[in-house]
Design an enzyme around this catalytic site. Sequence first.
Site, short mmCIF file in Angstrom:
data_model
loop_
_atom_site.label_atom_id
_atom_site.label_comp_id
_atom_site.label_asym_id
_atom_site.label_seq_id
_atom_site.Cartn_x
_atom_site.Cartn_y
_atom_site.Cartn_z
N LEU A 98 8.20 -0.62 0.03
CA LEU A 98 7.07 -0.93 0.88
C LEU A 98 6.60 -2.37 0.68
O LEU A 98 6.24 -2.77 -0.44
CB LEU A 98 5.91 0.03 0.57
CG LEU A 98 4.63 -0.17 1.39
CD1 LEU A 98 4.90 0.10 2.87
CD2 LEU A 98 3.52 0.74 0.87
N ASP A 99 6.62 -3.15 1.77
CA ASP A 99 6.13 -4.53 1.79
C ASP A 99 6.84 -5.44 0.80
O ASP A 99 6.28 -6.43 0.32
CB ASP A 99 4.61 -4.57 1.53
CG ASP A 99 3.82 -3.85 2.60
OD1 ASP A 99 4.27 -3.84 3.76
OD2 ASP A 99 2.75 -3.30 2.28
N GLU A 100 8.10 -5.11 0.47
CA GLU A 100 8.85 -5.89 -0.51
C GLU A 100 10.06 -6.58 0.10
O GLU A 100 10.85 -7.19 -0.61
CB GLU A 100 9.31 -4.99 -1.67
CG GLU A 100 8.19 -4.43 -2.53
CD GLU A 100 7.55 -5.48 -3.42
OE1 GLU A 100 8.16 -6.54 -3.62
OE2 GLU A 100 6.42 -5.24 -3.91
#
Length: 299
Positions: free
Chosen positions: A242-244
């Site tokens: 997530l969001d990486e």
Amino acid sequence: MRHTDTLPTEAPLQNSTKDRVRLLISCPDRPGIVASVSQFLYEHGGNIVQSDQHTTDPENGMFFMRIEADFHRSNSEGMEQAFSDIAGKFDMDWRVEHAGQKKRLAIFVSKEDHCLLELLWQWKSGNLDVEMAFVASNHPTLRETVEEMGIPFYHFPVTADNKRKVERAQEDLIRKYRVDLIVLARYMQILTPQFTAAFPNRIINIHHSFLPAFVGANPYARAYERGVKLIGATAHYVTDELDEGPIIEQDVQRVNHRDQVEDLKQIGKYIERIVLARAVRWHIEDRILTYENKTIVFS
């Protein structure tokens, strides 16, 4: 090292016979790459109009290159077939894109409209040279806005129980419309690993925070609680984490102690839509190469 050259060669080709080709290359750095590629393009009738390259490390680094060249249409296909010899010599990961072939875009959105409207405005004004395939949403809120512009709108109600079933239907739609890029324009759903694996480096998300700060939900509330003096937004490719995913573009704006959470959200909306539009435009212009969990974005 990073620079942009405009290389004079033969006289420009006539537009009626011209095929502008974008050649993107990643490989271990070693002497002779630029010379070999330039000579190859010249020998196959290419007129180089832009060349940009970057090396991660002068010793034992990776080399990245983006070239735009004009060919007579009859020569460009043969060039692609013949380039594999040079690619093998330098152990290249490479691809050829044709500037004249518009990419097909699908936008996923929930209820917030600011990022969607920015993309649609950029498209209508000619700044985003794409074909709009469809807009998909887990809410019907924006149907009228989308359909008024002649774009198909698909409503997919999503629950915890039907998420994967919905994603399979969305995957079918993406293949039906031959979509090249999926843009999450404030689509408030976490995609499953199966979905992201099906479209590597083809899904761009806008996160309403200057990553890596405030990953996940409610970043403006957490930024307010922390008393930050800068807020921002981040456009990145979507991965399982997530969001990486690899970051494409970011921007920030100063705030102060007078700004409440709602103020931060309003300021953030402006940053989000601009950052996302930039990232999408760079992708469709074939300006981005990924390496490990980073991007090289050629200007």
